[in-house]
Scaffold this motif. Structure first.
Motif, PDB file in Angstrom:
ATOM      1  N   UNK A 149       0.813  -1.214   0.000  1.00 15.87           N
ATOM      2  CA  UNK A 149       0.000   0.000   0.000  1.00 15.87           C
ATOM      3  C   UNK A 149       0.843   1.259   0.000  1.00 15.87           C
ATOM      4  N   UNK A 150       2.135   1.133   0.292  1.00 23.51           N
ATOM      5  CA  UNK A 150       3.019   2.287   0.200  1.00 23.51           C
ATOM      6  C   UNK A 150       4.423   1.811  -0.127  1.00 23.51           C
ATOM      7  N   UNK A 151       5.256   2.764  -0.536  1.00 23.99           N
ATOM      8  CA  UNK A 151       6.608   2.409  -0.962  1.00 23.99           C
ATOM      9  C   UNK A 151       7.508   2.065   0.211  1.00 23.99           C
ATOM     10  N   UNK A 152       7.191   2.630   1.385  1.00 21.29           N
ATOM     11  CA  UNK A 152       7.938   2.247   2.573  1.00 21.29           C
ATOM     12  C   UNK A 152       7.803   0.762   2.861  1.00 21.29           C
ATOM     13  N   UNK A 153       6.580   0.239   2.738  1.00 22.41           N
ATOM     14  CA  UNK A 153       6.350  -1.187   2.960  1.00 22.41           C
ATOM     15  C   UNK A 153       7.084  -2.052   1.956  1.00 22.41           C
ATOM     16  N   UNK A 164      14.212  -5.526   2.275  1.00 18.64           N
ATOM     17  CA  UNK A 164      15.301  -5.662   3.223  1.00 18.64           C
ATOM     18  C   UNK A 164      15.984  -4.370   3.625  1.00 18.64           C
ATOM     19  N   UNK A 165      15.414  -3.224   3.243  1.00 21.24           N
ATOM     20  CA  UNK A 165      16.029  -1.950   3.600  1.00 21.24           C
ATOM     21  C   UNK A 165      15.429  -1.411   4.894  1.00 21.24           C
ATOM     22  N   UNK A 166      16.237  -0.868   5.782  1.00 16.79           N
ATOM     23  CA  UNK A 166      15.677  -0.204   6.960  1.00 16.79           C
ATOM     24  C   UNK A 166      14.977   1.083   6.545  1.00 16.79           C
ATOM     25  N   UNK A 167      13.752   1.264   6.996  1.00 18.20           N
ATOM     26  CA  UNK A 167      12.965   2.454   6.669  1.00 18.20           C
ATOM     27  C   UNK A 167      12.763   3.261   7.947  1.00 18.20           C
ATOM     28  N   UNK A 168      13.097   4.518   7.898  1.00 18.42           N
ATOM     29  CA  UNK A 168      13.010   5.386   9.058  1.00 18.42           C
ATOM     30  C   UNK A 168      11.767   6.272   8.969  1.00 18.42           C
TER      31      UNK A 168
END
Length: 399
Positions: free
Chosen positions: A191-195, A201-205
């Protein structure tokens, strides 16, 4: 460092009601998309702006650019065509930007026209510092994780929860690569690019969002946005509803009251859990909405409500208020019975009712009385509750 904004404007906005797709609807004389684009085009750190649109909306898109000054429009690249879902639309937009090889990309929903310069600044700084970041707001309501049949599975600590907005900001190359991998994996929907970046596998802040950066989704959102732009305050009408519920005592060793399991020498005969306090409150709210009663929305003839927890009924009534842009102000209940006694459980019930309704405990009043040995409650044959609910509804949705 090259910074690009990607505006996702390919949706149809069906929840906003009939009419134009919501990004092309006017707001105080300018379309939603024009307002969104202007915010990014006028930002001094944004080098280029790309838009993803539905191919059927080319004329609407061109019309939306009409009032944007020429020097700002020079930052625009040719619009990309969207896909069937948002995820595909974002990928199409990223592919269209790949020849520019930007350093950072900000992905933003066209239906958030109130994004300001300060939020864009924070997004750019966060992407430069972390590589992947999303704006978030602290959650003030209690959140429930529910199962398929509606039962509560978990209650996450809201101190650790954030409601996520856009623009979401990323290093461009990892975001494009992650989108391509998600496409190759098939059947993955985010539903979003952060997800999507989390999956890759990238840490999202999370950086600080903006409560005024609202997304226009329903018709009421547009009415409120018009008022905001014109400086006209929201006008509410106060509505009062009442409710009453009664259950006969039967076999058992407890009763449910106010969402709390109370030990008692009897149980109640009921299709659901028989919580007279929550049932009366539900009817009071539905009465204030002029939206039928608990039996209309949760008929006892429907087997799915057999033994159901009554907090679902109250939560549904409160959601109906909020769905019309309204506010629950105060809930007042009087319990009528000889036993059990309310006093030892009063504060726990008040807290539980406030939690279900998403209001402060000061907005919940809970009282009890006997009927001086008169009637069915006086004879100890059953238990009853009467309730009143005060709500406020936006004037246009109150009629």
């Amino acid at each position: 460092m090259t910074i690009v904004a990607l505006i996702v404007a390919a949706g149809r906005g069906l929840r906003a009601g009939d009419g134009l797709p919501k990004q092309y609807r006017p707001l105080a004389g300018r379309t939603v998309l024009e307002r969104t684009l202007t915010a990014f085009l006028s930002h001094p750190k944004i080098d280029r702006v790309a838009v993803v649109i539905d191919g059927r909306d080319e004329q609407l898109y061109d019309d939306s650019l009409g009032q944007i000054p020429g020097d700002l429009k020079a930052k625009l690249i040719q619009a990309a065509e969207g896909g069937e879902a948002r995820q595909q639309s974002v990928l199409n937009g990223l592919e269209a930007l790949s020849s520019l090889k930007p350093t950072i990309v900000l992905v933003h929903d066209a239906a958030r026209p109130f994004v300001d310069q300060a939020l864009i600044d924070r997004a750019i700084e966060a992407a430069d510092r972390t590589g992947a970041a999303v704006p978030g707001l602290a959650v003030t309501d209690t959140i429930k994780l529910v199962g398929k049949s509606g039962e509560v599975v978990a209650t996450p600590d809201r101190a650790n929860l954030r409601a996520v907005q856009t623009p979401q900001a990323f290093q461009f190359a990892p975001l494009l690569d992650s989108h391509r991998k998600a496409l190759a994996a098939e059947s993955l929907t985010f539903t979003d690019d952060g997800g999507l970046m989390e999956w890759a596998g990238f840490p999202v802040h999370v950086f600080e969002g903006d409560p005024t950066n609202v997304k226009l989704t329903h018709s009421n959102d547009f009415a409120e946005a018009e008022r905001r732009l014109k400086g006209t305050p929201m006008t509410y009408l106060t509505k009062l509803g009442t409710g009453f519920d009664v259950h006969v005592f039967g076999d058992g060793d407890h009763v449910w009251l106010g969402g709390i399991k109370v030990p008692h020498s009897r149980g109640v005969v009921a299709h659901s859990d028989g919580d007279v306090i929550l049932h009366a409150l539900t009817d009071a709210i539905l009465g204030a909405l002029a939206d039928g009663d608990i039996g209309v929305h949760f008929p006892p003839s429907d087997p799915q409500w057999k033994g159901a927890s009554s907090d679902r009924f109250l939560a549904d009534a409160v959601a109906r208020v909020r769905g019309r842009g309204g506010i629950v102000d105060h809930l007042d209940v009087t319990l009528l019975c000889e036993a059990p006694r309310l006093g030892p459980h009063r504060e726990a019930m008040r807290r539980r009712i406030a939690e279900i309704a998403g209001i402060g405990i000061g907005g919940v009043s809970l009282k009890a009385t006997t009927t001086e040995k008169l009637g069915f409650t006086g004879r100890g044959e059953g238990i009853a509750a009467q309730a009143a609910a005060t709500i406020r509804l936006p004037e246009e949705s109150a009629s």
